[in-house]
Design a protein around this motif. Structure first.
Motif, PDB file in Angstrom:
ATOM      1  N   GLY A 126     -40.783 -49.706 -24.370  1.00 42.81           N
ATOM      2  CA  GLY A 126     -40.230 -49.969 -23.049  1.00 42.81           C
ATOM      3  C   GLY A 126     -41.291 -50.174 -21.986  1.00 42.81           C
ATOM      4  O   GLY A 126     -42.491 -49.946 -22.195  1.00 42.81           O
ATOM      5  N   SER A 164     -41.510 -39.309 -23.857  1.00 41.37           N
ATOM      6  CA  SER A 164     -40.376 -40.221 -23.688  1.00 41.37           C
ATOM      7  C   SER A 164     -40.222 -41.041 -24.962  1.00 41.37           C
ATOM      8  O   SER A 164     -41.212 -41.351 -25.632  1.00 41.37           O
ATOM      9  CB  SER A 164     -40.600 -41.167 -22.507  1.00 41.37           C
ATOM     10  OG  SER A 164     -40.623 -40.467 -21.291  1.00 41.37           O
ATOM     11  N   HIS A 165     -38.989 -41.398 -25.300  1.00 46.31           N
ATOM     12  CA  HIS A 165     -38.787 -42.229 -26.483  1.00 46.31           C
ATOM     13  C   HIS A 165     -39.438 -43.581 -26.261  1.00 46.31           C
ATOM     14  O   HIS A 165     -39.391 -44.139 -25.156  1.00 46.31           O
ATOM     15  CB  HIS A 165     -37.296 -42.410 -26.771  1.00 46.31           C
ATOM     16  CG  HIS A 165     -37.033 -42.994 -28.122  1.00 46.31           C
ATOM     17  ND1 HIS A 165     -37.067 -44.348 -28.364  1.00 46.31           N
ATOM     18  CD2 HIS A 165     -36.760 -42.401 -29.313  1.00 46.31           C
ATOM     19  CE1 HIS A 165     -36.819 -44.567 -29.646  1.00 46.31           C
ATOM     20  NE2 HIS A 165     -36.631 -43.401 -30.241  1.00 46.31           N
ATOM     21  N   ARG A 176     -38.751 -46.545 -26.834  1.00 45.44           N
ATOM     22  CA  ARG A 176     -37.958 -47.679 -26.350  1.00 45.44           C
ATOM     23  C   ARG A 176     -37.477 -47.503 -24.919  1.00 45.44           C
ATOM     24  O   ARG A 176     -36.979 -48.446 -24.307  1.00 45.44           O
ATOM     25  CB  ARG A 176     -36.745 -47.891 -27.270  1.00 45.44           C
ATOM     26  CG  ARG A 176     -37.093 -48.489 -28.615  1.00 45.44           C
ATOM     27  CD  ARG A 176     -35.865 -48.930 -29.392  1.00 45.44           C
ATOM     28  NE  ARG A 176     -35.131 -47.807 -29.965  1.00 45.44           N
ATOM     29  CZ  ARG A 176     -33.912 -47.441 -29.609  1.00 45.44           C
ATOM     30  NH1 ARG A 176     -33.278 -48.108 -28.648  1.00 45.44           N
ATOM     31  NH2 ARG A 176     -33.310 -46.418 -30.175  1.00 45.44           N
ATOM     32  N   SER A 177     -37.604 -46.288 -24.379  1.00 43.10           N
ATOM     33  CA  SER A 177     -37.111 -46.010 -23.031  1.00 43.10           C
ATOM     34  C   SER A 177     -38.146 -46.410 -21.985  1.00 43.10           C
ATOM     35  O   SER A 177     -39.341 -46.447 -22.271  1.00 43.10           O
ATOM     36  CB  SER A 177     -36.809 -44.516 -22.883  1.00 43.10           C
ATOM     37  OG  SER A 177     -35.847 -44.097 -23.821  1.00 43.10           O
ATOM     38  N   ASN A 211     -38.308 -40.336 -32.982  1.00 43.14           N
ATOM     39  CA  ASN A 211     -37.792 -39.643 -31.800  1.00 43.14           C
ATOM     40  C   ASN A 211     -38.764 -38.542 -31.374  1.00 43.14           C
ATOM     41  O   ASN A 211     -38.563 -37.349 -31.623  1.00 43.14           O
ATOM     42  CB  ASN A 211     -36.415 -39.045 -32.101  1.00 43.14           C
ATOM     43  CG  ASN A 211     -35.697 -38.578 -30.845  1.00 43.14           C
ATOM     44  OD1 ASN A 211     -36.331 -38.272 -29.836  1.00 43.14           O
ATOM     45  ND2 ASN A 211     -34.384 -38.520 -30.898  1.00 43.14           N
TER      46      ASN A 211
END
Length: 462
Positions: A258, A296-297, A299-300, A349
């Motif tokens: 992300g 944070s993940h 993809r976030s 994750n």
């Protein structure tokens, strides 16, 4: 079972490598005309984490991350600096590798440079021309004909007709369709150039990754990664030109990390919120930056702020304080490690995995002072999980005593701190609590926190 969110499928998919036990992964690297910024830091750390976990799961990983060492920005910056392109790019490659090492990243298996792979790019462009997927325009540039690839837009979910409606074509471009993209730029005076059957010039950006990835990993490989901003048009163009040139499916799993925002705003030099890795790691220990990114993940969206980095700093200080008090001289707890692997198997994750580490840290702090033997398996679990993420592996004092570059001339050095702690211990033994408190407050005013325990007094820099 390891699952990966595949951007092309828009869903998590069970990971099945092409060759059992082996993984080929290609990540779009840096264009080396300036220092790496915190957006680059996220790409570096995220895919280092992915590679480390694939290795933890027993895979033999071939990790390729390219280096773009020729493009318009590089040519312009070299001219601006009045230095050669080679001098500029060599300098920033060294600095990029220094930044990656500081962030705890393993070096890739290979780091191909664009200028060393021009022959492979020329060969791919020749194939595309021969197959009718590319053409030489009147201005000497070679373009890919997007209309010859039916699935164009499938990765990003964009409709080619909508893209054409909003496309802008520069006045000096001679392409047939607004969506067509350049494969080869004709030679211009004073610019680097290579001889090619379709005329002297240099490669466009998109063709670099197609040529280098297929050369290193084959016409079809397992994972292609990069920042979300590269999904369109870069990765979309890679798919089109690669599959037309080889006749093969290009990539089995697409991974995109992300965006990085700064105080909830888009990072931009014009907004004054643009930070290089060097600038950030002068203020915060590089491992703090790594923990911040992995909290944070991948993809976030990731929001960069002093508050979030301060929180990561506090977490790591608590982490190292726990490991300093309780040695990890036991076996990790199997149930804890199973839960960690379950979290990481779910599309890497890391927030959930790090939450498990914090649970174990709480237990170490809770029971460690009274019963170190009982706390040791929890410390061992923390150490084992941290090793997979490359967190918490430093000497505790090396982290706890680290100071930001701007503070280093304004505070006590290690020897002075230890001497003051010894003087405070003498004052406490003599029940001179006024002097003891004075020394504690003096150290605190200089960013030094003391922690008194059964084994004596330890300290850390704030």
């Amino acid at each position: 079972m390891l699952t990966i969110y595949d951007s092309a499928a828009r869903a998590k998919r069970e990971f099945t490598p092409i060759r059992p036990g082996h993984v080929g992964i290609y990540v779009c690297g840096m264009t080396v005309y300036d220092r790496c910024h915190i957006g680059h830091a996220r790409v570096l750390v995220v895919f280092d984490m992915v590679v480390r976990y694939l290795k933890e799961r027993g895979f033999d990983v071939n990790y390729v991350r390219n280096i773009t060492d020729i493009d318009d920005k590089i040519i312009a910056r070299a001219a601006e600096n009045a230095e050669s392109i080679e001098s500029l790019t060599d300098r920033f490659i060294k600095l990029m590798r220094r930044d990656a090492e500081a962030l705890g990243c393993l070096p890739p298996t290979s780091q191909p440079r664009a200028t060393e792979n021009v022959d492979e790019m020329i060969a791919m462009i020749e194939t595309l021309i021969e197959r009718g997927n590319a053409y030489r325009a009147d201005n000497g540039d070679v373009y890919f004909d997007v209309s010859t690839f039916e699935r164009y837009g499938s990765l990003s979910g964009r409709d080619p007709d909508d893209l054409r409606a909003g496309a802008r074509v520069a006045v000096d471009e001679a392409k047939d369709d607004p969506l067509d993209f350049v494969l080869w730029k004709h030679a211009k005076p004073g610019e680097p150039q290579w001889e090619a059957p379709f005329g002297p010039g240099r490669p466009g950006w998109h063709i670099e990754c197609s040529a280098m990835s297929t050369d290193a990993l084959g016409t079809t490989f397992d994972i292609h990664g990069g920042g979300h901003d590269l999904m369109f048009p870069h990765h979309e163009n890679e798919i089109a030109q690669s599959e037309c040139a080889t006749g093969c499916h290009f990539v089995n799993y697409w991974m995109h990390n992300g965006f990085v925002r700064v105080d909830d705003e888009k990072m931009s030099k014009s907004l004054g919120n643009f930070f290089t890795i060097e600038e950030v790691t002068q203020r915060y220990h590089p491992e703090v930056v790594r923990l911040f990114i992995l909290s944070s993940h991948y993809r976030s969206p990731l929001n960069y702020s002093d508050q979030n980095l301060d929180a990561a700093q506090a977490s790591l200080s608590r982490w190292y304080s726990a490991l300093k008090k309780v040695p990890a001289n036991a076996e990790p707890i199997p149930e804890v490690m199973d839960a960690f692997h379950e979290a990481m198997d779910d599309d890497f994750n890391t927030p959930k995995a790090i939450a498990l580490i914090h649970e174990q840290l709480s237990l170490v702090h809770k029971i460690g002072e009274q019963d170190k033997e009982a706390a040791a398996p929890h410390a061992a679990s923390i150490n084992a999980m941290g090793a997979i993420l490359n967190l918490g592996q430093l000497d505790p004092d090396a982290f706890l005593h680290w100071s930001a570059e701007g503070d280093r001339e304004d505070t006590f050095d290690d020897a002075e701190i230890n001497q003051l702690i010894a003087q405070r211990a003498e004052a406490r033994a003599a029940r001179n609590f006024e002097e003891s408190d004075r020394i504690r407050d003096l150290l605190l005013d200089n960013g030094i926190t003391l922690e008194d325990g059964a084994q004596g007094t330890t300290w850390r820099r704030q």
